[in-house]
Design an enzyme around this catalytic site. Structure first.
Site, short mmCIF file in Angstrom:
data_model
loop_
_atom_site.label_atom_id
_atom_site.label_comp_id
_atom_site.label_asym_id
_atom_site.label_seq_id
_atom_site.Cartn_x
_atom_site.Cartn_y
_atom_site.Cartn_z
N ARG A 192 -1.00 -0.90 -8.76
CA ARG A 192 -2.35 -0.43 -8.45
C ARG A 192 -2.36 1.10 -8.60
O ARG A 192 -1.54 1.79 -8.00
CB ARG A 192 -2.72 -0.79 -7.01
N THR A 211 -10.51 2.14 -8.32
CA THR A 211 -11.38 3.32 -8.25
C THR A 211 -12.84 2.87 -8.23
O THR A 211 -13.16 1.80 -8.73
CB THR A 211 -11.14 4.27 -9.45
N HIS A 212 -13.68 3.73 -7.63
CA HIS A 212 -15.14 3.50 -7.68
C HIS A 212 -15.79 4.48 -8.63
O HIS A 212 -17.00 4.51 -8.76
CB HIS A 212 -15.75 3.68 -6.29
N ALA A 237 -5.42 8.98 -0.86
CA ALA A 237 -6.37 9.13 0.25
C ALA A 237 -5.88 10.05 1.38
O ALA A 237 -6.56 10.19 2.37
CB ALA A 237 -6.69 7.76 0.82
N ASP A 286 0.85 -1.19 0.00
CA ASP A 286 0.00 0.00 0.00
C ASP A 286 0.89 1.25 0.00
O ASP A 286 2.01 1.20 0.48
CB ASP A 286 -0.85 0.05 1.28
N MET A 287 0.36 2.35 -0.53
CA MET A 287 1.12 3.61 -0.49
C MET A 287 0.48 4.54 0.53
O MET A 287 -0.73 4.68 0.57
CB MET A 287 1.15 4.26 -1.87
N LYS A 302 -6.56 7.17 -6.66
CA LYS A 302 -6.50 8.64 -6.64
C LYS A 302 -5.58 9.13 -5.53
O LYS A 302 -4.87 10.11 -5.68
CB LYS A 302 -7.90 9.22 -6.46
N ARG A 331 -10.63 7.73 6.65
CA ARG A 331 -10.29 8.07 5.26
C ARG A 331 -11.47 7.77 4.34
O ARG A 331 -11.73 8.50 3.39
CB ARG A 331 -9.04 7.31 4.80
N ARG A 332 -12.22 6.69 4.64
CA ARG A 332 -13.40 6.38 3.81
C ARG A 332 -14.45 7.48 3.98
O ARG A 332 -15.12 7.88 3.04
CB ARG A 332 -14.02 5.04 4.20
C1 LIG Z 1 -8.49 -1.32 -3.94
C2 LIG Z 1 -8.10 0.02 -3.44
C3 LIG Z 1 -6.88 0.19 -2.81
C4 LIG Z 1 -6.49 1.45 -2.38
N1 LIG Z 1 -5.22 1.61 -1.86
C5 LIG Z 1 -4.81 2.85 -1.54
C6 LIG Z 1 -3.46 3.09 -1.14
O1 LIG Z 1 -2.62 2.18 -1.04
N2 LIG Z 1 -3.10 4.37 -0.85
C7 LIG Z 1 -3.98 5.41 -0.94
O2 LIG Z 1 -3.59 6.57 -0.72
N3 LIG Z 1 -5.26 5.20 -1.31
C8 LIG Z 1 -5.69 3.97 -1.61
N4 LIG Z 1 -6.98 3.78 -2.01
C9 LIG Z 1 -7.98 4.87 -1.82
C10 LIG Z 1 -8.02 5.78 -3.03
O3 LIG Z 1 -6.84 6.53 -3.10
C11 LIG Z 1 -9.22 6.73 -2.96
O4 LIG Z 1 -9.12 7.51 -1.80
C12 LIG Z 1 -10.57 6.02 -2.97
O5 LIG Z 1 -10.55 4.91 -3.81
C13 LIG Z 1 -11.66 6.97 -3.45
O6 LIG Z 1 -11.38 7.39 -4.76
P1 LIG Z 1 -12.24 6.95 -6.04
O7 LIG Z 1 -11.29 6.66 -7.13
O8 LIG Z 1 -13.15 5.86 -5.70
O9 LIG Z 1 -13.02 8.27 -6.48
P2 LIG Z 1 -14.00 9.27 -5.74
O10 LIG Z 1 -13.96 10.51 -6.54
O11 LIG Z 1 -13.67 9.36 -4.27
O12 LIG Z 1 -15.40 8.57 -5.87
C14 LIG Z 1 -16.05 8.36 -7.11
C15 LIG Z 1 -17.40 7.74 -6.87
O13 LIG Z 1 -17.24 6.46 -6.25
C16 LIG Z 1 -18.19 6.27 -5.23
N5 LIG Z 1 -17.50 6.24 -3.91
C17 LIG Z 1 -16.22 6.60 -3.69
N6 LIG Z 1 -15.88 6.45 -2.39
C18 LIG Z 1 -16.98 6.03 -1.78
C19 LIG Z 1 -17.27 5.70 -0.44
N7 LIG Z 1 -16.33 5.83 0.53
N8 LIG Z 1 -18.51 5.28 -0.15
C20 LIG Z 1 -19.45 5.14 -1.13
N9 LIG Z 1 -19.23 5.46 -2.43
C21 LIG Z 1 -18.02 5.89 -2.75
C22 LIG Z 1 -19.16 7.40 -5.38
O14 LIG Z 1 -20.12 7.05 -6.31
C23 LIG Z 1 -18.30 8.50 -5.93
O15 LIG Z 1 -19.02 9.49 -6.62
C24 LIG Z 1 -7.37 2.54 -2.50
C25 LIG Z 1 -8.60 2.37 -3.14
C26 LIG Z 1 -8.96 1.15 -3.61
C27 LIG Z 1 -10.27 1.01 -4.32
#
Ligand SMILES: Cc1cc2nc3c(=O)[nH]c(=O)nc-3n(C[C@H](O)[C@H](O)[C@H](O)COP(=O)(O)OP(=O)(O)OC[C@H]3O[C@@H](n4cnc5c(N)ncnc54)[C@H](O)[C@@H]3O)c2cc1C
Length: 306
Positions: free
Chosen positions: A182, A224-225, A187, A132-133, A185, A286-287
């Site tokens: 991986r 990403t979501h 966090a 993880d980063m 965006k 963070r979530r």
């Molecule tokens: C598998 C995985 C591993 C990760 N590992 C790291 C890591 O090692 N280091 C790090 O800094 N970050 C990590 N992250 C977190 C990442 O950096 C983002 O903070 C997180 O994924 C939210 O960004 P997003 O791309 O989903 O876009 P966003 O712009 O946050 O969300 C886009 C859309 O996704 C949906 N969504 C997003 N988040 C949520 C939520 N919490 N609840 C409900 N719906 C939501 C909504 O529909 C939203 O409009 C990881 C994420 C994933 C999926």
């Protein structure tokens, strides 16, 4: 602004006490976290794999401050990997590791020895490890550790964060054959000097990085979501003719489960990031910082007298 406040709260022990003792916190945590023990993690993994998903497991905990804590984290990963192999859940399930949980902040050599032991155990279990980063002060040391680990464990995965200005160039460095990357965006709350601040800039950077990885020779893991970025990922997979074993989508446990099922149903490899353990506070905050709607959900739970 709200995001920075929540991220600041994620480092406050007073807020942590308040949140941890609130009546319905457990229900909120359960939405995003598999449970507290190895057995909870194995049970949730089994369910996800039965649903056609793959999994990466994270034993929650970061910023450990004593060698004893770091060693205990390593030992939990070793037990988890033995459990996954015994249950026949590898290679569908791998592990994600935070170097700060293994001692990175106070003893780099200890963290390295611990993560290397986890990589050896993952090899024996027939699966992989992804680093993880964390915040930008650790990016260089984490990538240095990755390079060292890959000499003996070439399948070790890295995470790159699109919000960092440096990441497009890091993607070019890491887009070679066999390189598992991986792309997320990012966090953490990062200063403007190192990170894009607006969502638009971060999304544009994500697309540039995605293009580099998907057109490269490595194994991209698109974490990403975001519906637009997922659609772009699907488009680039067609464009670059990448099959289901040549890249994957990744999402967090409890977030957009229907989308995870849809993508898996379309034949893509989808990996759910599954956290478990007692130390859920920083992860949960963070979530919450990512999505105000979750804050409302959480606020209701905190206010409840049940
Ligand atoms: C598998 C995985 C591993 C990760 N590992 C790291 C890591 O090692 N280091 C790090 O800094 N970050 C990590 N992250 C977190 C990442 O950096 C983002 O903070 C997180 O994924 C939210 O960004 P997003 O791309 O989903 O876009 P966003 O712009 O946050 O969300 C886009 C859309 O996704 C949906 N969504 C997003 N988040 C949520 C939520 N919490 N609840 C409900 N719906 C939501 C909504 O529909 C939203 O409009 C990881 C994420 C994933 C999926």
């Amino acid at each position: 602004m709200l995001r920075s406040v929540i991220l600041a709260a994620s480092r406050s022990s007073q807020v942590e006490r308040l949140v941890a003792t609130a009546p319905l916190t457990r229900d909120v945590v359960r939405r995003f976290v598999a449970g507290t023990g190895t057995d909870d993690a194995l049970r949730a993994t089994r369910e996800l794999v039965a649903d056609g998903l793959t999994v990466t497991l994270d034993n929650l905990g970061e910023d450990t401050v004593t060698p004893g804590q770091a060693t205990a984290t390593r030992d939990e990963y070793l037990a988890l990997l033995r459990g996954l192999a015994a249950a026949g859940l590898t290679p569908a399930a791998e592990v994600s590791v935070k170097l700060s949980a293994l001692g990175q902040r106070f003893d780099a050599q200890l963290a390295y020895d611990n993560v290397r032991a986890i990589c050896v155990a993952a090899d024996q279990a027939g699966t992989t490890v992804t680093l993880d980063m964390e915040d930008h002060t650790t990016t260089d040391s984490t990538l240095d550790t990755l390079v060292k680990l890959r000499k003996d464990h070439p399948s070790t995965g890295a995470v790159l964060q699109a919000y960092l200005r440096r990441t497009e160039s890091d993607c070019r460095e890491l887009a070679g054959v066999g390189s598992r990357v991986r792309l997320c965006k990012g966090a953490y709350a990062e200063p403007e000097s190192v990170a894009y601040q607006s969502a638009r800039e971060v999304d544009k950077s994500y697309v540039r990085c995605l293009n580099v990885l998907m057109s490269g020779a490595g194994y991209p893991m698109l974490a990403t979501h975001d519906p637009r970025l997922i659609a772009i990922g699907e488009d680039r997979a067609r464009w670059f003719d990448r099959g289901p074993d040549e890249f994957e989508f990744q999402m967090l446990y409890g977030i957009r489960p229907e989308e995870q099922a849809r993508l898996a149903g379309e034949g893509y490899t989808v990996r759910t990031y599954l956290p478990y353990g007692e130390d859920w506070y920083g992860y949960l905050m963070r979530r919450l910082a990512e999505r105000p709607a979750n804050l409302v959900f959480f606020g209701r739970a905190l206010a409840s007298k049940k």
